[in-house]
Design an enzyme around this catalytic site. Structure first.
Site, PDB file in Angstrom:
ATOM      1  N   LYS A  99       0.862  -1.039  -0.079  1.00  0.00           N
ATOM      2  CA  LYS A  99      -0.079   0.100   0.125  1.00  0.00           C
ATOM      3  C   LYS A  99       0.941   1.191  -0.072  1.00  0.00           C
ATOM      4  O   LYS A  99       1.794   1.310   0.631  1.00  0.00           O
ATOM      5  CB  LYS A  99      -0.739   0.220   1.221  1.00  0.00           C
ATOM      6  CG  LYS A  99      -1.933   0.786   1.029  1.00  0.00           C
ATOM      7  CD  LYS A  99      -3.192   0.751   2.312  1.00  0.00           C
ATOM      8  CE  LYS A  99      -4.179   1.737   2.156  1.00  0.00           C
ATOM      9  NZ  LYS A  99      -5.150   1.261   3.327  1.00  0.00           N
ATOM     10  N   GLU A 115     -19.621  -6.669   9.692  1.00  0.00           N
ATOM     11  CA  GLU A 115     -20.699  -5.583  10.694  1.00  0.00           C
ATOM     12  C   GLU A 115     -21.790  -6.580  11.266  1.00  0.00           C
ATOM     13  O   GLU A 115     -22.210  -6.369  12.580  1.00  0.00           O
ATOM     14  CB  GLU A 115     -21.409  -4.674   9.748  1.00  0.00           C
ATOM     15  CG  GLU A 115     -20.502  -3.566   9.209  1.00  0.00           C
ATOM     16  CD  GLU A 115     -19.723  -3.800   7.709  1.00  0.00           C
ATOM     17  OE1 GLU A 115     -19.220  -3.107   7.467  1.00  0.00           O
ATOM     18  OE2 GLU A 115     -19.773  -5.222   7.381  1.00  0.00           O
ATOM     19  N   ARG A 117     -25.636  -2.738   7.034  1.00  0.00           N
ATOM     20  CA  ARG A 117     -25.187  -4.322   6.647  1.00  0.00           C
ATOM     21  C   ARG A 117     -25.484  -5.003   7.659  1.00  0.00           C
ATOM     22  O   ARG A 117     -25.474  -6.187   7.634  1.00  0.00           O
ATOM     23  CB  ARG A 117     -23.758  -4.219   6.254  1.00  0.00           C
ATOM     24  CG  ARG A 117     -23.360  -3.278   5.021  1.00  0.00           C
ATOM     25  CD  ARG A 117     -21.849  -3.277   5.063  1.00  0.00           C
ATOM     26  NE  ARG A 117     -20.974  -4.277   4.789  1.00  0.00           N
ATOM     27  CZ  ARG A 117     -20.628  -4.777   3.585  1.00  0.00           C
ATOM     28  NH1 ARG A 117     -20.937  -3.889   2.495  1.00  0.00           N
ATOM     29  NH2 ARG A 117     -19.678  -5.802   3.521  1.00  0.00           N
TER      30      ARG A 117
END
Length: 652
Positions: free
Chosen positions: A286, A373, A401
């Site tokens: 990243k 979630e 969600r």
């Protein structure tokens, strides 16, 4: 575009890219990375940075190998698609990224034919790509569907549900889907969970990888090759835990270096020509190519505004306003000091939800469950069953969600779980995928659920404390960023449960002859019922119109007595909320009036029944009529009337 982008400026579509000799692709990738960094650094609204820099070579390779848009690319989450946008005809629009009227920071089907699936939430790519691959089979079309998913997104159950479904034939048909796991050992918050540890072990198995590839080279085109291949299938599970994806029915390849185009392109070409479900595991960094982002991928995950790439982010010298997220983080630590039963839970948003200090001070009571979630909410329910006090810090948009878990596992059992809903309402540049416009409507209809809407920073702290004392489930919603600048008192005091307050009283007399008489004059006595931070623009409008203004504080339980009193003493009511109108707080007031048999004109102000586009949050609020001027104009348009006495300005 300067001469430093001499090759990139010739690429107006992937077709142009595919005409380049392969030897030019490394140069193109370098220019593309520099262009993305330059674009984000110049943007006043910022954008995602580290994830995009890490996906440059992968993006180049995908568009070079696959016949896009005929072949479908589905990007998970979508915060790594800036290079994709540049290569697909939107290079000159990148200066408008995430700004009103400009292009989105995420893939959007209505923005480009190359954005085959709109994303913004994680872990949806494999399901969507599988659907596209099966559609091609059903329609008799020869096309490939590719899902690009990060290791952080692989922590969500939905990704494995999709793998489980995509790896088996359906009615004799098997979709040609390729799943690319972009493993950069970095989600937004530090990666967590057993899967991440598994990927780390797999990636570090250099002996296995080298031995496997070496053996293939030596035995190729010999009678022993097929025997060795079969033997490998039976033995490799003893050498490295690399069979999990193959057990799902995928042909697993990798891990390979995701920044090495000489490795990526031939591998993708081979997988492109294979039938059935394929799985490619690549390893990337990243922030690749930008040393500051490589060194601190969390900090450089996203930029919030203009910065100098040479020196990175420079801390502002201006005094920072206290944000609601900070108020929550400080309250969480203070409450944990007082009550050892408190447990803090986040679905992979430690920094965004303000839980870094809590994690540092109370590591045993901090739980980052990954991008899961549903699990986060039911995990909280299990804790609550055993007498603990869970606080789930979750963005409003992500609570969507886990709706079934909130309803079935928490509310149905009336468990004391506090949901701290950050990013409630509009979120500016992130747009519709991240806006928290619906939580009032979808939570207040659930039995046992309470809904609190603090108006400012201090009320947020007190509302969280109030919710924590409650014996059932509660949501406390607050917006992104700072509020009115109200000082936060250290002492925590519980608010009167289900009670609002009058913050301003009109000096006008009521003009109606009775509670059900309706309007009878052009200068009516109006009461504004404000829910949440819209209290402050409502107060400004109330001053201009000499209207009564109530800070309602609670959507549920609603202060029915206050609603009835205001209905009896005013000619008209106005409800204001930063949430959707259908089923929202205004609807709750209307229901209360109907139940009490009170007939008074009501104007409901809130967010429209449409997805609000990305842009400056203040401008968007004004466009939705939720700033002071908009509230005032809506009241005048509906009811008319001005104060009988125009007060002089304070400085006159």
């Amino acid at each position: 575009m300067t001469s430093s982008y001499s090759l990139l400026q010739t690429i107006n579509s992937p077709a142009d890219l595919r005409r380049l000799p392969r030897t030019e692709l490394v140069k193109l990738a370098g220019e593309l990375r520099a262009y993305v960094l330059d674009t984000v650094s110049r943007s006043k609204v910022g954008g995602h940075l580290g994830s995009n820099l890490g996906a440059v070579e992968l993006t180049v390779a995908l568009h070079y190998v696959f016949n896009t848009p005929h072949d479908r690319l589905v990007w998970d989450v979508g915060h790594q698609t800036y290079p994709h946008k540049v290569l697909t005809g939107r290079r000159d629009q990148m200066s408008t990224l995430r700004q009103m009227g400009g292009i989105s920071g995420f893939p959007r089907r209505d923005e480009s034919e190359y954005d085959t699936f709109g994303t913004g939430h994680s872990s949806t790519s494999i399901s969507a790509a599988h659907g596209m691959a099966m559609a091609a089979k059903i329609k008799g079309e020869d096309r490939k569907a590719v899902a690009i998913i990060g290791d952080g997104s692989m922590t969500a159950g939905m990704a494995f549900e999709a793998l489980n479904n995509a790896g088996v034939p359906h009615g004799g048909l098997m979709g040609d889907v390729l799943v690319i796991l972009n493993d950069n050992d970095m989600s937004i918050s530090p990666p967590v969970g057993a899967l991440n540890k598994y990927l780390a072990r797999l990636m570090s198995g250099s002996f296995y990888s080298a031995a496997r590839e070496g053996a293939k080279t030596v035995l190729k085109n010999t009678p022993l090759y097929e025997f060795a291949r079969r033997f490998e299938e039976h033995t490799k599970g003893m050498v490295v835990p690399g069979t999990i994806f193959e057990e799902f029915g995928f042909n697993y390849v990798g891990p390979i270096d995701g920044h090495d185009l000489d490795a990526l392109i031939p591998t993708l070409e081979n997988l492109r020509d294979k039938k059935g479900p394929q799985f490619l595991h690549i390893v990337t960094k990243k922030g690749q190519g930008y040393k500051l982002a490589e060194a601190d991928p969390v900090k450089y995950h996203a930029a919030s505004g203009v910065f100098d790439p040479a020196v990175g982010f420079v801390k502002s010298t201006a005094p920072a306003k206290t944000t609601f997220t900070q108020v929550f983080g400080e309250w969480l630590c203070d409450m944990a000091e007082q009550d050892k039963r408190l447990v803090g839970i986040t679905p992979a948003m430690r920094e965004g939800s303000g839980m870094v200090e809590f994690h540092k001070r109370f590591p045993a009571r901090y739980h980052d469950v990954g991008i899961a979630e549903q699990h986060a909410v039911t995990f909280a329910a299990g804790l609550a069953c055993e007498g603990l006090k869970p606080v789930v810090a979750i963005y409003s948009t992500f609570l969507q969600r886990a709706y079934d878990q909130m309803l079935h596992d928490v509310a149905l059992q009336n468990l004391p779980v506090v949901f701290a809903l950050d990013r409630a309402g509009l979120v500016g540049a992130d747009g519709a995928t991240h806006a928290g416009n619906y939580d009032i409507a979808f939570t207040r209809c659930i039995p046992n659920m309470a809904v609190l809407t603090p108006a400012d920073e201090n009320e947020c702290r007190q509302a969280l404390f109030t919710a924590y004392q409650h014996t059932g489930p509660v949501t406390v919603r607050y917006p992104r960023g700072a509020g009115a600048g109200v000082a936060v008192q250290k002492e925590m005091q519980a608010q009167a449960w289900g009670k609002g307050e009058i913050r301003r009283s009109s000096s006008k007399p009521v003009s109606r002859s009775g509670a059900n008489a309706g309007l009878s004059q052009s200068n009516p006595r109006v009461a504004i019922l404000a829910f949440g931070t819209v209290l402050y623009p409502a107060l400004a409008a109330g001053e201009s119109l000499d209207a009564t203004v109530a800070n309602m504080r609670f959507v549920k339980p609603l202060d029915h007595e206050l609603v009835a009193e205001l209905a009896r003493t005013h000619d008209a009511l106005v409800t204001v909320e930063e949430g959707c109108l259908m089923g929202g707080a205004g609807s709750a007031v209307m229901e209360s009036l109907a139940a009490a048999g009170l007939n008074v004109p009501v104007l409901q102000l809130g967010l429209p029944d449409e997805f609000v586009e990305h842009g400056d949050a203040g401008v968007l609020m004004a466009q939705c009529g939720l700033d002071a001027a908009g509230i005032e104009q809506s009241i005048l348009k509906r009811f008319g009337g001005r104060p009988a006495l125009v007060r002089p300005a304070a400085n006159q």
